[in-house]
Design a protein around this motif. Structure first.
Motif, mmCIF file in Angstrom:
data_model
loop_
_atom_site.group_PDB
_atom_site.id
_atom_site.type_symbol
_atom_site.label_atom_id
_atom_site.label_comp_id
_atom_site.label_asym_id
_atom_site.label_seq_id
_atom_site.Cartn_x
_atom_site.Cartn_y
_atom_site.Cartn_z
ATOM 1 N N ASP A 1 0.819 -1.212 0.000
ATOM 2 C CA ASP A 1 0.000 0.000 0.000
ATOM 3 C C ASP A 1 0.855 1.266 0.000
ATOM 4 O O ASP A 1 0.312 2.375 0.008
ATOM 5 C CB ASP A 1 -0.976 0.009 1.184
ATOM 6 N N LYS A 2 2.165 1.098 -0.012
ATOM 7 C CA LYS A 2 3.022 2.286 -0.032
ATOM 8 C C LYS A 2 4.142 2.107 -1.044
ATOM 9 O O LYS A 2 4.638 1.004 -1.264
ATOM 10 C CB LYS A 2 3.656 2.509 1.347
ATOM 11 N N GLU A 3 4.575 3.230 -1.606
ATOM 12 C CA GLU A 3 5.707 3.196 -2.518
ATOM 13 C C GLU A 3 6.991 3.132 -1.697
ATOM 14 O O GLU A 3 7.113 3.783 -0.659
ATOM 15 C CB GLU A 3 5.695 4.464 -3.374
ATOM 16 N N THR A 4 7.933 2.312 -2.144
ATOM 17 C CA THR A 4 9.225 2.185 -1.460
ATOM 18 C C THR A 4 10.312 2.178 -2.523
ATOM 19 O O THR A 4 10.020 2.149 -3.715
ATOM 20 C CB THR A 4 9.318 0.865 -0.676
ATOM 21 N N PRO A 5 11.598 2.171 -2.123
ATOM 22 C CA PRO A 5 12.675 2.060 -3.115
ATOM 23 C C PRO A 5 12.570 0.798 -3.988
ATOM 24 O O PRO A 5 13.114 0.747 -5.077
ATOM 25 C CB PRO A 5 13.944 2.014 -2.257
ATOM 26 N N GLN A 6 11.866 -0.232 -3.473
ATOM 27 C CA GLN A 6 11.731 -1.472 -4.276
ATOM 28 C C GLN A 6 10.603 -1.384 -5.298
ATOM 29 O O GLN A 6 10.502 -2.240 -6.156
ATOM 30 C CB GLN A 6 11.423 -2.676 -3.363
ATOM 31 N N THR A 7 9.775 -0.350 -5.218
ATOM 32 C CA THR A 7 8.565 -0.321 -6.048
ATOM 33 C C THR A 7 8.895 -0.377 -7.532
ATOM 34 O O THR A 7 9.755 0.350 -8.026
ATOM 35 C CB THR A 7 7.726 0.922 -5.750
ATOM 36 N N ILE A 8 8.177 -1.238 -8.249
ATOM 37 C CA ILE A 8 8.390 -1.424 -9.685
ATOM 38 C C ILE A 8 7.394 -0.580 -10.468
ATOM 39 O O ILE A 8 7.741 0.066 -11.453
ATOM 40 C CB ILE A 8 8.221 -2.904 -10.045
ATOM 41 N N CYS A 9 6.137 -0.650 -10.064
ATOM 42 C CA CYS A 9 5.110 0.137 -10.737
ATOM 43 C C CYS A 9 3.896 0.255 -9.844
ATOM 44 O O CYS A 9 3.826 -0.358 -8.774
ATOM 45 C CB CYS A 9 4.725 -0.482 -12.087
ATOM 46 N N ARG A 10 2.950 1.045 -10.294
ATOM 47 C CA ARG A 10 1.750 1.344 -9.522
ATOM 48 C C ARG A 10 0.545 0.742 -10.223
ATOM 49 O O ARG A 10 0.403 0.887 -11.441
ATOM 50 C CB ARG A 10 1.598 2.866 -9.455
ATOM 51 N N ILE A 11 -0.302 0.059 -9.462
ATOM 52 C CA ILE A 11 -1.609 -0.348 -9.992
ATOM 53 C C ILE A 11 -2.572 0.741 -9.551
ATOM 54 O O ILE A 11 -2.868 0.883 -8.369
ATOM 55 C CB ILE A 11 -2.067 -1.715 -9.442
ATOM 56 N N GLU A 12 -3.031 1.526 -10.521
ATOM 57 C CA GLU A 12 -3.889 2.656 -10.172
ATOM 58 C C GLU A 12 -5.307 2.188 -9.887
ATOM 59 O O GLU A 12 -6.012 2.794 -9.080
ATOM 60 C CB GLU A 12 -3.886 3.672 -11.314
ATOM 61 N N GLY A 13 -5.734 1.146 -10.546
ATOM 62 C CA GLY A 13 -7.089 0.672 -10.303
ATOM 63 C C GLY A 13 -7.375 -0.597 -11.061
ATOM 64 O O GLY A 13 -6.663 -0.948 -12.002
ATOM 65 N N ILE A 14 -8.424 -1.297 -10.646
ATOM 66 C CA ILE A 14 -8.847 -2.519 -11.317
ATOM 67 C C ILE A 14 -10.362 -2.601 -11.268
ATOM 68 O O ILE A 14 -10.986 -2.272 -10.255
ATOM 69 C CB ILE A 14 -8.184 -3.769 -10.685
ATOM 70 N N LYS A 15 -10.957 -2.979 -12.375
ATOM 71 C CA LYS A 15 -12.423 -3.162 -12.414
ATOM 72 C C LYS A 15 -12.718 -4.564 -12.941
ATOM 73 O O LYS A 15 -12.098 -5.030 -13.885
ATOM 74 C CB LYS A 15 -13.069 -2.115 -13.326
ATOM 75 N N LEU A 16 -13.700 -5.192 -12.309
ATOM 76 C CA LEU A 16 -14.195 -6.488 -12.774
ATOM 77 C C LEU A 16 -15.624 -6.301 -13.234
ATOM 78 O O LEU A 16 -16.414 -5.656 -12.557
ATOM 79 C CB LEU A 16 -14.179 -7.517 -11.645
ATOM 80 N N LEU A 17 -15.963 -6.843 -14.396
ATOM 81 C CA LEU A 17 -17.326 -6.729 -14.894
ATOM 82 C C LEU A 17 -17.805 -8.086 -15.377
ATOM 83 O O LEU A 17 -17.010 -8.930 -15.786
ATOM 84 C CB LEU A 17 -17.394 -5.743 -16.073
ATOM 85 N N TYR A 18 -19.127 -8.271 -15.360
ATOM 86 C CA TYR A 18 -19.693 -9.519 -15.849
ATOM 87 C C TYR A 18 -20.698 -9.223 -16.954
ATOM 88 O O TYR A 18 -21.631 -8.439 -16.755
ATOM 89 C CB TYR A 18 -20.369 -10.288 -14.704
ATOM 90 N N ARG A 19 -20.470 -9.807 -18.099
ATOM 91 C CA ARG A 19 -21.333 -9.635 -19.276
ATOM 92 C C ARG A 19 -21.663 -8.161 -19.541
ATOM 93 O O ARG A 19 -22.835 -7.810 -19.714
ATOM 94 C CB ARG A 19 -22.628 -10.443 -19.120
ATOM 95 N N PRO A 20 -20.644 -7.315 -19.557
ATOM 96 C CA PRO A 20 -20.955 -5.905 -19.824
ATOM 97 C C PRO A 20 -21.293 -5.716 -21.302
ATOM 98 O O PRO A 20 -20.791 -6.433 -22.163
ATOM 99 C CB PRO A 20 -19.624 -5.208 -19.501
ATOM 100 N N SER A 21 -22.119 -4.745 -21.573
ATOM 101 C CA SER A 21 -22.310 -4.357 -22.964
ATOM 102 C C SER A 21 -21.028 -3.644 -23.399
ATOM 103 O O SER A 21 -20.210 -3.241 -22.565
ATOM 104 C CB SER A 21 -23.491 -3.401 -23.086
ATOM 105 N N ALA A 22 -20.877 -3.493 -24.704
ATOM 106 C CA ALA A 22 -19.692 -2.801 -25.218
ATOM 107 C C ALA A 22 -19.611 -1.401 -24.620
ATOM 108 O O ALA A 22 -18.552 -0.949 -24.193
ATOM 109 C CB ALA A 22 -19.737 -2.740 -26.742
ATOM 110 N N SER A 23 -20.748 -0.715 -24.583
ATOM 111 C CA SER A 23 -20.730 0.662 -24.078
ATOM 112 C C SER A 23 -20.406 0.687 -22.583
ATOM 113 O O SER A 23 -19.670 1.551 -22.109
ATOM 114 C CB SER A 23 -22.050 1.374 -24.355
#
Lengths: 351, 85, 401
Positions: free
Chosen positions: A212-234
């Motif tokens: 949950d924190k950036e450190t000298p070892q940090t490689i990259c940041r996951i800014e966000g993630i969304k999961l959806l089920y059977r979404p329409s294209a829009s």
């Protein structure tokens, strides 16, 4: 997500590319066969035989990649262990099932049964590390890993846990390959590898330490993630824009798009509806030509992308509009679907 | 009895996947569980299956297994007295 | 505790060996009528093991759900759909008719194995069984349940053996607290299969008589099947849409024994941490717990470990019982099945008893509740789900009062 980013601190993989290394970046192994097995390291270099004797190879890979990722992150003990797997130790499941068919429900070997419940991966990692913390396993087809990653962000957002060991693990047997070929996930053995529809099956073992924190070892940041089920294209495209906006970005900031395109036209066509229309085709790349198709292949995609952030560069065979990669203000997106039903969007940036 | 003990050692190595262990590494009178080979409850269950498959001996109480598998010698004695194959 | 952020249960559904729905379930529990019986539907040669089988064939369940004969179904999905139907109806929710974010999280371990094991050879020999392939894995089953209703905005599957449904409830609670969904329906389903009946048999933990949780002479499990789902939402959301609270998910904890893949540790560290963590997460002390719905499978190992962990945590172990002598061990579904029963207990101020008990375990200083205790107001119930792999989860259910 609660709009707080999380940080990848360590990663490791054992896959159909050379294990525990970045060789795939400059000199990827290219395959022209339908089912490609893992290239395993010498297990005895990591696990004494008496410890690993009962472990099937998938469990060994999970334990080893976990240790290597933790080592890279400079963390001795994770505060949570979460895995995603589509089939678990399917080899053991088949062995137990075959034994039932052959022996008629008598004299059956308990070890195969014991390892066929999918949580054996997270559990084996916990036993290896003697970790009594939060331990979970997600088994949901092509978004199994993303569900584990999503749970990771939920856990970190609560504030009492600060680092999570999360992984994606899958093996493929010739028998299960045959079954999935029958329902058109890839070509059947008798059809042979098709250069025009080059989808092939691979195997996955990738572990990540996420904090949950950036450190000298940090490689990259996951800014966000969304999961959806059977979404329409829009709805799917709206979710992309929403994820970008929630994190102060627009589509113009996206410098690379990594999708689950795998060479199977039925699978690939779905991406035209889900996300691709928002971006310049030149930004779009796949990882399934490197690591193969698998329920948890997205773990390899995330692994590859995080290594790009670590190196601040992409492989020569992926083109982006910038010469550098991961500069401030730029983001990348991972899009994935399974049968157009279970879908995921992951937004990443460099540090 | 020596022959049976060697046979059992080979079976144990095979069934329990004891890579790198040879029959000569297993002493006839050493404890197999908790010490020595450090076998556990699942190993005991695998050995119970092996007894039935190879010697026709059916054990229904797992606790009995712990007694029988105390050492190779104890195990061989039990097999010799109770085998049906 | 921030009252606006409490996690309420606004609907629930259940199906087990005791019957369909909460009314049938509760009636059997208070009248001490066990659902454990000889195998009727499962085509196993091990007829000697009593089981907690749902007393309906697949065809009967399909008829109830108006599923046509041309649709391939797996038994776990059928159980799941029946339970989910009751939950959604009680909560007044139709995922397909709302713009709200309604998520589904389901726990399962066998997947479609009940069908796969019957047609396994044929799957390779012919094309006629291809529809079973996508229903074999765990996510495939959850999707079959989700697609019956339509409208779920996200669908997830958790597999942590006997704690799967409990972990589904925990993740659901975390999703709501993070504002990631408006409503989360969580629980689990699991049917009997030849595969895992034989699996438990090879581990020699099945009892060929009625199981005796926490009894000195216990021998093992009676396997069961069933499903249960709980509709969860925050107080704020429930009030806004006028939903009625049936109880609360007051606290929870997921911990890991990290000892062995099937046996629990001698000192019960996993169960101890799960129970302690749940109580702390609810902002309570152990003395606040009115009743423990134990995991209590009836195996020598589990009941000893769980008992020792309870003695370690509680100065005086509160009334404790295992429902598994009524319904069998419903494995992946147990955390939700027993959660629904815990909520019924809170609503009715009655503690279900532990059947088949006669002698206290020599290692423990308590016995389970084997005769009905006088009714008294119940506020907090601790429900345990301890799975293979050391996946140990505990949940505190609270009454509305």
């Amino acid at each position: 997500m609660s709009n707080r980013p999380v940080f990848i601190q360590g990663v490791a993989q054992i896959s159909i590319q050379n294990p525990l290394s970045d060789e795939w970046f400059d000199a990827p192994l290219r395959y022209h066969q339908l089912l490609v097995p893992t290239i395993d390291p010498k297990f005895s270099d990591y696990l004494p035989p008496l410890v690993s004797r009962r472990m099937c190879n998938l469990i060994r890979r999970a334990v080893i990649t976990s240790r290597v990722a933790l080592n890279e992150a400079h963390i001795e003990m994770p505060e949570a262990i979460i895995s995603g797997t589509g089939l678990g130790c399917i080899g053991n499941t088949e062995k137990f099932l075959n034994a039932i068919n052959e022996n008629g429900e008598e004299m059956l070997p308990p070890s195969y049964f014991m390892q066929s419940t999918h949580n054996v991966l997270s559990s084996s990692i916990a036993i290896d590390l003697k970790c009594h913390c939060y331990n979970n396993t997600f088994v949901h087809r092509g978004t199994s890993f993303e569900q584990a990653l999503y749970d990771t962000t939920l856990i970190l957002s609560q504030g009492s846990i600060h680092n999570v060991l999360v992984g994606g693990f899958d093996e493929m047997t010739p028998k299960y390959f045959e079954l999935m070929a029958k329902v058109n996930y890839w070509k059947r053995v008798e059809e042979g590898f098709d250069e025009k529809q080059p989808c092939f099956a691979g195997e996955v073992a990738a572990s990540f330490v996420v904090s949950d924190k950036e450190t000298p070892q940090t490689i990259c940041r996951i800014e966000g993630i969304k999961l959806l089920y059977r979404p329409s294209a829009s709805a799917f495209n709206e979710a992309i824009n929403q994820l970008l906006a929630e994190n102060g970005h627009t589509t113009a900031d996206v410098e690379l798009l990594l999708t689950g395109i795998n060479g199977n036209p039925k699978n690939d066509a779905v991406y035209q509806q889900l996300g691709l229309s928002l971006f310049d085709a030149k930004l779009c790349h796949t990882y399934k030509d490197l690591f193969g198709e698998s329920f948890t292949a997205p773990a390899m995609g995330l692994y590859a992308l995080s290594r790009c952030y670590a190196r601040k560069a992409v492989p020569s065979y992926w083109h982006t509009k910038n010469t550098s990669f991961g500069e401030k203000g730029k983001v990348s997106l991972m899009l994935n679907h399974w049968n157009g039903k279970s879908c995921s969007i992951i937004l990443l940036s460099g540090c | 009895m020596e022959e049976l003990m060697l046979e059992l050692k080979n079976e144990i190595i095979k069934v329990l996947n004891l890579e790198g262990i040879k029959p000569e590494d297993i002493n006839d009178d050493d404890e197999m569980f908790s010490k020595g080979l450090g076998l556990d409850s699942i190993d005991a269950l695998e050995l119970i299956v092996m007894l039935e498959k190879n010697y026709g001996i059916k054990l229904t109480d797992p606790a009995k297994g712990k007694e029988i598998f105390k050492s190779i010698r104890v195990m061989a004695k039990y097999v010799a007295e109770n085998r049906k194959k | 505790m921030n009252n606006g952020n409490e996690i309420l249960v606004t609907g629930s559904g259940i199906i087990t060996a005791l019957g369909i729905g909460k009314e049938a379930t509760w009636d059997a529990l208070v009248n001490e009528r066990s659902g454990i019986a000889p195998v009727k539907y499962l085509q196993s040669s091990h007829g000697e093991f009593p089981v907690g089988e749902v007393k309906l064939s697949n065809e009967e369940m399909r008829a109830l759900l108006h599923i046509g004969s041309s649709t391939i179904t797996v038994r776990s999905s059928l159980l799941g759909i029946i339970a989910l139907k009751e939950a959604l109806e009680e909560a007044g929710i139709k995922p397909s008719d709302t713009k709200e974010r309604v998520a589904l999280i389901s726990g399962i371990t066998v997947g479609g194995m009940d069908q796969t094991e019957l047609v396994y050879q044929k799957l390779f020999e012919t094309e006629a069984y291809n529809d079973y392939i996508d229903l074999n894995d765990c996510g495939g089953c959850t999707e079959q349940i989700a697609d019956y209703f339509n409208g779920f905005t996200s669908v997830s599957t958790i597999v942590t053996a006997c704690s799967s449904a409990a972990n589904a409830l925990i993740v659901a609670s975390n999703m709501l607290k993070a504002g990631e969904a408006d409503i989360v329906v969580a629980g689990g389903c699991e049917c009997l299969s030849i595969y895992h009946l034989n699996g438990f048999h090879t581990l020699m933990i099945l009892d060929n008589k009625l199981c005796k949780p926490f009894d000195q002479h216990r021998k093992g499990i009676n396997l069961g099947e069933g499903a249960a789902y709980l509709v969860l939402e925050t107080t704020e959301h429930a009030v806004k849409r006028g939903a009625v609270s049936r109880g609360k998910l007051a606290g929870a904890c997921n911990a890991c024994d990290a000892f062995h893949l099937t046996a629990s540790s001698p000192n019960g560290i996993g169960p101890y941490l799960a129970m302690k963590g749940a109580i702390e997460n609810a902002g309570l002390t152990p003395s606040a717990i009115d009743y423990i719905n134990a995991h209590g499978t009836g195996t020598p190992n589990n009941d000893l470990t769980e008992g020792i962990a309870c003695m370690r945590l509680f100065d005086k172990v509160p009334p404790i019982a295992s429902i598994k002598a009524f319904i069998g061990h419903t494995t992946s579904a147990s955390g939700a099945v027993e959660g629904v029963i815990s909520l019924l207990a809170l609503e009715n101020n009655y503690m279900p008893v532990s059947l088949n008990f006669s002698q206290q375990m020599e290692e423990l200083n308590f016995s389970p509740v084997s005769n009905p205790l006088p009714k008294k107001p119940l506020k907090y119930i601790l429900s345990n789900s301890f799975g293979f792999g050391g996946n140990d989860s505990s949940i505190i259910f609270a009454s509305n009062k």
